[in-house]
Design an enzyme around this catalytic site. Structure first.
Site, mmCIF file in Angstrom:
data_model
loop_
_atom_site.group_PDB
_atom_site.id
_atom_site.type_symbol
_atom_site.label_atom_id
_atom_site.label_comp_id
_atom_site.label_asym_id
_atom_site.label_seq_id
_atom_site.Cartn_x
_atom_site.Cartn_y
_atom_site.Cartn_z
ATOM 1 N N CYS A 89 0.803 -1.215 -0.082
ATOM 2 C CA CYS A 89 -0.117 0.034 -0.009
ATOM 3 C C CYS A 89 0.859 1.153 0.086
ATOM 4 C CB CYS A 89 -1.058 -0.038 1.114
ATOM 5 S SG CYS A 89 -0.132 -0.037 2.936
ATOM 6 N N CYS A 108 3.453 1.833 2.703
ATOM 7 C CA CYS A 108 4.578 0.998 2.847
ATOM 8 C C CYS A 108 5.491 1.858 2.284
ATOM 9 C CB CYS A 108 4.390 -0.139 2.068
ATOM 10 S SG CYS A 108 3.183 -1.579 2.799
ATOM 11 N N ASP A 135 -0.063 18.829 -28.722
ATOM 12 C CA ASP A 135 1.000 18.876 -29.819
ATOM 13 C C ASP A 135 0.274 18.821 -31.304
ATOM 14 O OD1 ASP A 135 3.264 17.699 -31.309
ATOM 15 O OD2 ASP A 135 2.418 16.080 -31.467
#
Length: 743
Positions: free
Chosen positions: A19, A22, A432
């Site tokens: 998760c 962590c 772009d």
């Protein structure tokens, strides 16, 4: 990543994170080391670290391992790749589901229970809780060792406690009676109750979400892998005499080596042309559709394609110093620098889980002190079960699953929570030009003969020469002539003049087709009589020593480009046209698009800098692109949107990909739908999280006061999960505002 002279940088692959909490734990521990600055990305499972020379890579990896995770530098092969991890999680889920379904059906349906049914349920539950639930137990033990708690802690506790209580009731209590039948009860305290189905269901629910996450994380590094596939694999190196050739792997090239690039081959590395002339297709790196002409002294870039003659190139940059490698680094840095998607469920669990454990222990102690041990155990288990954040864990994945599925139906591929979080705040859309707003395919815009020359004759003579050329402009002229008539005149004595054009004899007359410089050198007067039309590429045509007219060639707009920008403005968004073209070439395109802001003559590296500058000015930016040159900008933007006709690396670096085709071309109205669907999905996520949290707040007190049995708690937990899933399914009714469903 910028480093000082005494500072080094390293990227570590981290395994074992379950998760975002962590990632935060690892990041905080690394940053406590003297001189270390770390950023840990849960999605890519990597730690980007700046460290002083006094701190070795070994010390960094050992610090991570001491927290219960594995860490490897990029130079070492990973023991298990993402695909294998995903496959392992998939088999674990299949095994869990196979055991859980009969367990739940038997436990919840008294009419199906037979003598010794509870023993069969115990046998089926054991591998589900022990083997399938092992990732949760391992994470819970690791967290306990480091005095932390996550969602894994509650999942593991709920599964283990319900399983062990059931085993105790089965072996040492009345639940082991062969004739025992278990009916649902809303109050705890019945000593013969067993809760095997609770542990099995918990594990299976959570494994489903983890499996989906494992698949998503494997794709996180696809942009860099796509960049790696662009480069050439080997190269023909020549000796000092310029003739003797030998093929070697590109990795063995050194600065100063000379190598040959034949027509159709990729340029092996960045260099300078020493001999030969040709046209180089740079669209893979720049996104521009017109190949550039090169001659001795011209610079060429690795991974571009030679579409003309033979070139002899001297290597000037190799390995990590090449333009392609620099773009790869830009993509990596942009990905690591993105704002992390805040996992609300994990953040809440950091405080919520320890609180729930304390409440469960308090419940156990309170009822036991009151002289009701059966109720004490049942109520404590009910607290653990009813508080288990299954709905909280499903709130985001289910909405993402339905939202992305609905997106696929309408031609919009959404990659994850980061896109959803960013889409809500987007106020600027950078697009772009070449290959995104335009088709990327050259076409004849107009044929402009001088007075007295037939338009069709001018086009057919030019096409007769160009039919032997390989240049995209030549192909556009030949295609335009073919639409006028099926047959072209024969041409003799064809000669290509790299960088200038071509000439041939058509019907006994020499015809020149190409740039004005070529005609001027041939002595043709009044070449500039026809100016460039609207910024299009101009091809001059002459025969019998006289200028006969020009053919204008351009890269046309996509059919939905104008409507897409109008819709974006209607949403209050600011469109910006970003291109590597000159301002003169971009101006007519901008006029046809309603006059968006134009930023022209931008190199690939500068596109990322433009996005960064817009964000630094307080804008929340979506970038829409298609080429490799757009990849870093797509990764840098708050929301990256790629068109499916573009380069794979651009698509992999983006958060959203447009798949829908309309009128035979990519439908840019999908940009509008992408933002709309992302916002709708994020709204559903927020509603899911609210109800999941509200359920826990309401249910925990009821369980603690003995008003809810573990069986009822499991049912309530299932209902909360169904509520979240049902709310997510509403996204299937979402309707695109920019167009119909993909055809």
């Amino acid at each position: 990543m910028t480093t000082s002279v005494d500072t080094h940088s390293v990227t570590l692959r981290i395994a074992g994170m379950t998760c975002a909490a962590c990632a935060g734990r690892i990041e905080r521990r690394l940053n406590r080391m003297t001189g270390v600055h770390a950023s840990v990305n849960f999605a890519t499972e990597k730690a980007y670290i700046e460290h002083p020379a006094a701190v070795s890579v070994t010390e960094l990896t050992e610090t991570v391992r001491a927290l219960g995770y594995s860490a490897l530098p990029p130079s070492q092969p990973a023991p298990v790749d993402g695909a294998a991890t995903s496959a392992t999680a998939g088999w674990r889920l299949v095994g869990a589901a196979a055991g859980t379904v009969p367990v739940v059906v038997l436990s919840m349906t008294p009419g199906l229970q037979f003598d010794y049914w509870q023993w069969l349920v115990a046998v089926l539950t054991t591998p589900v809780v022990v083997w399938a639930g092992w990732p949760f137990h391992r994470a819970a033990v690791a967290g306990l060792r480091h005095r932390t708690a996550t969602m894994d802690t509650l999942v593991s506790l709920g599964a283990v406690v319900s399983y062990l209580w059931s085993v105790w009731a089965l072996v040492g209590g009345a639940a082991g009676d062969p004739a025992m039948r278990m009916a649902m009860s809303w109050r705890p305290g019945h000593g013969h109750d067993i809760y095997f189905e609770v542990g099995a269901a918990l594990v299976t629910f959570l494994l489903t979400g983890r499996w989906l996450e494992a698949r998503a994380r494997h794709r996180a590094g696809s942009a860099i892998r796509a960049l790696a596939t662009l480069s050439a694999r080997d190269v023909a190196v020549v000796g000092d005499d310029g003739h003797a050739e030998r093929r070697i792997p590109v990795a063995q090239l050194r600065v100063g080596d000379r190598f040959v690039v034949r027509p159709g081959e990729k340029v092996a590395t960045d260099g300078v042309v020493e001999a030969g002339a040709s046209a180089i297709d740079v669209s893979m790196l720049t996104g521009e559709s017109v190949p550039i002409e090169v001659a001795p002294g011209a610079a060429v870039v690795g991974a571009t394609v030679n579409v003309g003659g033979r070139l002899l190139v001297r290597a000037t940059r190799v390995g990590e110093d090449t333009r392609l490698a620099q773009i790869a680094r830009l993509v990596t840095e942009a990905q690591s620098g993105k704002a992390k998607a805040q996992r609300l469920a994990d953040a809440v669990a950091g405080v919520f889980v320890p609180l729930v454990v304390v409440l469960a222990l308090a419940t156990l102690a309170g009822w036991w002190a009151a002289g009701a041990p059966g109720t004490a155990v049942g109520a404590a288990v009910a607290v653990l079960i009813v508080a288990c954040p299954c709905a909280l864990g499903l709130a985001t994945p289910t909405a993402l699953l339905v939202g992305t599925g609905r997106g696929a139906q309408v031609g919009v591929l959404i990659r994850g929570a980061a896109a959803l979080e960013s889409a809500r705040r987007i106020d600027t859309v950078v697009l772009d030009k070449t290959g995104t707003l335009t088709t990327g395919r050259m076409r004849v815009v107009d044929v402009l003969p001088v007075p007295g020359v037939d338009r069709r004759d001018l086009l057919r003579r030019a096409a007769a020469v160009e039919q032997y050329a390989e240049h995209p402009i030549a192909h556009a002229i030949v295609q335009a002539a073919a639409e006028d008539g099926p047959d072209l005149p024969e041409a003799d004595e064809f000669a290509a003049l790299p960088g200038l054009g071509a000439r041939a004899v058509v019907d006994g007359t020499q015809v020149l087709v190409g740039r004005a410089e070529m005609l001027t050198e041939a002595g043709v007067p009044d070449v500039a009589a026809h100016p460039a039309a609207g910024g299009h590429t101009v091809v001059h045509v002459a025969w019998n020593g006289r200028n006969r007219g020009v053919i204008t060639v351009s890269d046309g707009l996509r059919p939905t480009a104008v409507a897409a920008l109008d819709r974006l403005r209607g949403l209050g968004l600011r469109p910006v046209l970003l291109t590597g073209d000159t301002a003169e070439a971009a101006a007519p395109v901008a006029d046809r698009l309603g006059g968006p802001e134009v930023i022209a003559e931008v190199l690939p590296e500068e596109k990322q800098q433009v996005i960064r500058a817009l964000r630094a000015s307080g804008r929340t930016v979506a970038m829409v692109g298609d080429g490799v040159n757009d990849a870093a900008a797509l990764a840098e933007a708050d929301l990256g949107v790629a068109v499916a006709s573009g380069a794979d690396v651009a698509i992999e670096a983006s958060d959203i990909t447009l798949l829908r085709i309309r009128h035979g071309d990519v439908d840019l109205l999908g940009v509008v739908d992408a933002i709309g669907l992302s916002r709708a999905t994020l709204r559903v996520v927020k509603v899911n999280l609210f109800w999941a949290l509200a359920y826990n707040v309401a249910a925990i007190p009821l369980a603690a006061f003995g008003l809810v049995s573990p069986m009822a708690a499991a049912a309530a937990m299932a209902c909360s999960s169904l509520l979240v899933v049902g709310n997510s399914l509403r996204l299937f009714r979402w309707r695109p505002v920019g167009g119909a469903e993909r055809s």
